[in-house]
Motif scaffolding. Structure first.
Motif, mmCIF file in Angstrom:
data_model
loop_
_atom_site.group_PDB
_atom_site.id
_atom_site.type_symbol
_atom_site.label_atom_id
_atom_site.label_comp_id
_atom_site.label_asym_id
_atom_site.label_seq_id
_atom_site.Cartn_x
_atom_site.Cartn_y
_atom_site.Cartn_z
ATOM 1 N N GLU A 131 13.918 1.817 8.580
ATOM 2 C CA GLU A 131 13.857 2.217 9.514
ATOM 3 C C GLU A 131 15.413 3.022 9.617
ATOM 4 O O GLU A 131 15.072 3.749 10.952
ATOM 5 C CB GLU A 131 14.997 0.674 10.592
ATOM 6 N N GLU A 132 16.479 3.426 9.068
ATOM 7 C CA GLU A 132 16.795 4.213 9.746
ATOM 8 C C GLU A 132 16.564 5.995 9.151
ATOM 9 O O GLU A 132 16.623 7.223 9.740
ATOM 10 C CB GLU A 132 18.448 4.441 8.375
ATOM 11 N N ALA A 133 15.352 5.867 8.465
ATOM 12 C CA ALA A 133 14.260 7.447 7.993
ATOM 13 C C ALA A 133 13.292 7.117 9.175
ATOM 14 O O ALA A 133 12.821 7.737 9.428
ATOM 15 C CB ALA A 133 13.785 6.821 6.348
ATOM 16 N N GLY A 134 13.509 5.923 10.342
ATOM 17 C CA GLY A 134 12.616 5.962 11.629
ATOM 18 C C GLY A 134 11.180 5.814 11.761
ATOM 19 O O GLY A 134 10.275 5.779 12.451
ATOM 20 N N PHE A 135 11.269 4.850 10.000
ATOM 21 C CA PHE A 135 9.827 3.580 10.195
ATOM 22 C C PHE A 135 9.692 2.977 11.091
ATOM 23 O O PHE A 135 10.759 2.250 11.120
ATOM 24 C CB PHE A 135 9.485 3.600 8.972
ATOM 25 N N ALA A 136 8.388 2.690 11.341
ATOM 26 C CA ALA A 136 8.173 0.979 12.055
ATOM 27 C C ALA A 136 7.569 -0.103 11.404
ATOM 28 O O ALA A 136 6.345 0.429 10.716
ATOM 29 C CB ALA A 136 7.772 1.072 13.438
ATOM 30 N N VAL A 137 8.507 -0.984 10.590
ATOM 31 C CA VAL A 137 7.543 -1.258 9.581
ATOM 32 C C VAL A 137 7.219 -3.092 10.173
ATOM 33 O O VAL A 137 7.684 -3.972 10.941
ATOM 34 C CB VAL A 137 9.227 -3.103 8.914
ATOM 35 N N VAL A 138 5.906 -2.716 10.251
ATOM 36 C CA VAL A 138 4.651 -3.811 11.007
ATOM 37 C C VAL A 138 4.645 -4.753 10.141
ATOM 38 O O VAL A 138 3.818 -5.895 9.814
ATOM 39 C CB VAL A 138 3.599 -3.412 10.818
ATOM 40 N N GLU A 139 5.095 -4.570 8.748
ATOM 41 C CA GLU A 139 4.338 -5.791 7.170
ATOM 42 C C GLU A 139 5.549 -5.917 6.582
ATOM 43 O O GLU A 139 5.722 -5.464 5.700
ATOM 44 C CB GLU A 139 2.840 -5.648 7.233
ATOM 45 N N GLN A 140 6.085 -7.410 5.853
ATOM 46 C CA GLN A 140 6.434 -7.526 4.722
ATOM 47 C C GLN A 140 6.256 -8.689 4.481
ATOM 48 O O GLN A 140 5.435 -10.299 5.032
ATOM 49 C CB GLN A 140 8.420 -7.792 5.048
ATOM 50 N N HIS A 141 5.961 -8.748 2.687
ATOM 51 C CA HIS A 141 4.994 -9.712 2.304
ATOM 52 C C HIS A 141 5.480 -10.168 0.607
ATOM 53 O O HIS A 141 5.960 -8.902 -0.207
ATOM 54 C CB HIS A 141 3.401 -9.014 1.729
ATOM 55 N N GLU A 142 5.483 -11.078 0.247
ATOM 56 C CA GLU A 142 6.338 -11.787 -0.335
ATOM 57 C C GLU A 142 5.683 -12.201 -1.539
ATOM 58 O O GLU A 142 4.880 -13.305 -1.357
ATOM 59 C CB GLU A 142 8.138 -12.149 -0.937
ATOM 60 N N GLN A 143 5.415 -11.437 -3.045
ATOM 61 C CA GLN A 143 4.726 -12.340 -4.183
ATOM 62 C C GLN A 143 4.925 -12.046 -4.965
ATOM 63 O O GLN A 143 5.731 -11.369 -5.418
ATOM 64 C CB GLN A 143 3.692 -11.691 -3.773
ATOM 65 N N ASN A 144 5.097 -12.805 -6.508
ATOM 66 C CA ASN A 144 4.891 -12.847 -7.375
ATOM 67 C C ASN A 144 4.846 -12.566 -8.872
ATOM 68 O O ASN A 144 3.084 -11.838 -8.861
ATOM 69 C CB ASN A 144 5.501 -13.982 -8.464
#
Length: 310
Positions: free
Chosen positions: A189-202
Motif C-alpha cells: 500500500e505504501e508503494a501505491g498498490f491496491a491489494v485486491v486479494e489475500q490468500h493463505e495456504q500451506n
C-alpha cells in the motif's frame, strides 16, 4: 530465446551451493497446488489478456513456464541473478515448446533490474523472491513504475513458522524459522498498490511420496537430523505461504486523475452565493471553475424558497 545481462556487482546467489538447483526443482513440483491457485487469482484480477509478464527470481523456471502456459498471448521475462538457474529456465522452456515466448534476463533484483524490460508490463510475479532482498520497498516501487495502470502484481511469500509432524520430530528441531515479521500488505500500500486479494495456504511435503520424502530428508539434514529411510514415511513438513494480488490503480490514490486547466476565477463552494457569482462571472466572459464536494448543508430539504437570512 534471448538472454540479457543487466547486473554489475557479484552476488552470492550467482554461485549456488551444490544441489541447490535440484532442491528448487523439488520444491517447485511440491508447490504446484499453490502456484495454480495464485495463477487463478492473478487471471481474475487482470482486465485484459497480458502481453508482457515479468517473473522476478525465476529459479529453475517452473513459474515462468506455468505463466506462459496460462497466458498464451504473453511473453514472459524470466529474471534471476544466477546464470545456472537461467540455464534451467531455458531448458524447461525448450522442453515445453515455449522457448520463443520465454526471455531470459540475468539481473540482480537489488539493483536496476528494469533495464531491458518493456514499458507497460501487464503482470509481475514474485514467488519467494522478495524476503531476502536488501530493500524490498525499493523493489516494490520499481515494480509499481514498471506496471501499466491497471496492471497486476502477484506476490507469494512465506508466513508463520515451519513445522514438522509428529511432535516428537518437531521437538528435536532447532532454530525453526519464522517468516511472519514483514508486513507486506503495508509495504504494498505504501508503494501505491491496491491489494485486491489475500490468500493463505500451506506448503506441505509428506514422506509417504517420493518427492515428499526427499524434501523432508533435506529439511531435516539442514537441521543436523539424520533418520532412517523407513522412518521418513510418517513425517511431514509444513510451511505457511501467503499470496497477495495487488493492482496498480488506473487512478492515483483511488481518485480519478484530473487534468490541469487554466481559469480566470475559482469559486470555492457551490452553494447559492457561489453559483450566483459563477453565473455572473460567466456572463462577463470569464473562465470559471466551481469547486464543491456535492454535499450541501440543506440536502435533507426538498426545497427552500424565499427564505430570508444571512
Amino acid at each position: 530465446m534471448t538472454q540479457h545481462q543487466h547486473h554489475s556487482a557479484k552476488e552470492p546467489w550467482q554461485n549456488l551451493p551444490a544441489g541447490f538447483a535440484d532442491f528448487l526443482d523439488l520444491e517447485a513440483r511440491l508447490n504446484a497446488p499453490l502456484r495454480n491457485s495464485a495463477l487463478s487469482l492473478s487471471a481474475a484480477a487482470l482486465s485484459t489478456q497480458p502481453q508482457h509478464i515479468v517473473d522476478l527470481g525465476s529459479g529453475t523456471g517452473a513459474d515462468a513456464i506455468a505463466l506462459a502456459k496460462r497466458f498464451p498471448e504473453a511473453r514472459v521475462h524470466a529474471l534471476d541473478v544466477s546464470a545456472e538457474l537461467l540455464g534451467r529456465v531455458e531448458n524447461a522452456a525448450v522442453h515445453a515448446g515455449l522457448a520463443e515466448r520465454v526471455e531470459l534476463h540475468e539481473a540482480d533484483l537489488n539493483s536496476d533490474w528494469t533495464a531491458g524490460i518493456p514499458e507497460e508490463v501487464d503482470l509481475v510475479w514474485a514467488a519467494l523472491a522478495m524476503h531476502h532482498l536488501k530493500d524490498s520497498a525499493q523493489v516494490l516501487s520499481q515494480v509499481f513504475k514498471k506496471l501499466r495502470p491497471g496492471g497486476v502484481f502477484t506476490l507469494i511469500e512465506m508466513s508463520g513458522d515451519t513445522r514438522f509432524e509428529p511432535a516428537v520430530i518437531q521437538d528435536q528441531v532447532q532454530n525453526v524459522r519464522s517468516h511472519g515479521h514483514t508486513n507486506w500488505t503495508n509495504l504494498l500500500e505504501e508503494a501505491g498498490f491496491a491489494v485486491v486479494e489475500q490468500h493463505e495456504q500451506n506448503f506441505q511435503a509428506h514422506g509417504s511420496t517420493p518427492d515428499g520424502r526427499e524434501y523432508v530428508a533435506r529439511q531435516l539434514r539442514g537441521r543436523q537430523i539424520e533418520l532412517k529411510e523407513e522412518t521418513l514415511d510418517n513425517i511431514s513438513f509444513r510451511s505457511g505461504r501467503k499470496v497477495w494480488v495487488a493492482v496498480r490503480p488506473n487512478v492515483e490514490g483511488g481518485v480519478e486523475k484530473q487534468k490541469t486547466v487554466t481559469v480566470d476565477v475559482a469559486v470555492i463552494g457551490g452553494g447559492a452565493a457561489g453559483l450566483a457569482a459563477s453565473v455572473a462571472l460567466a456572463r462577463s466572459r470569464r473562465d470559471v471553475v466551481v469547486i464543491d464536494d456535492g454535499q450541501p448543508r440543506n440536502a435533507p430539504a426538498h426545497g427552500a424558497h424565499n427564505v430570508f437570512g444571512e
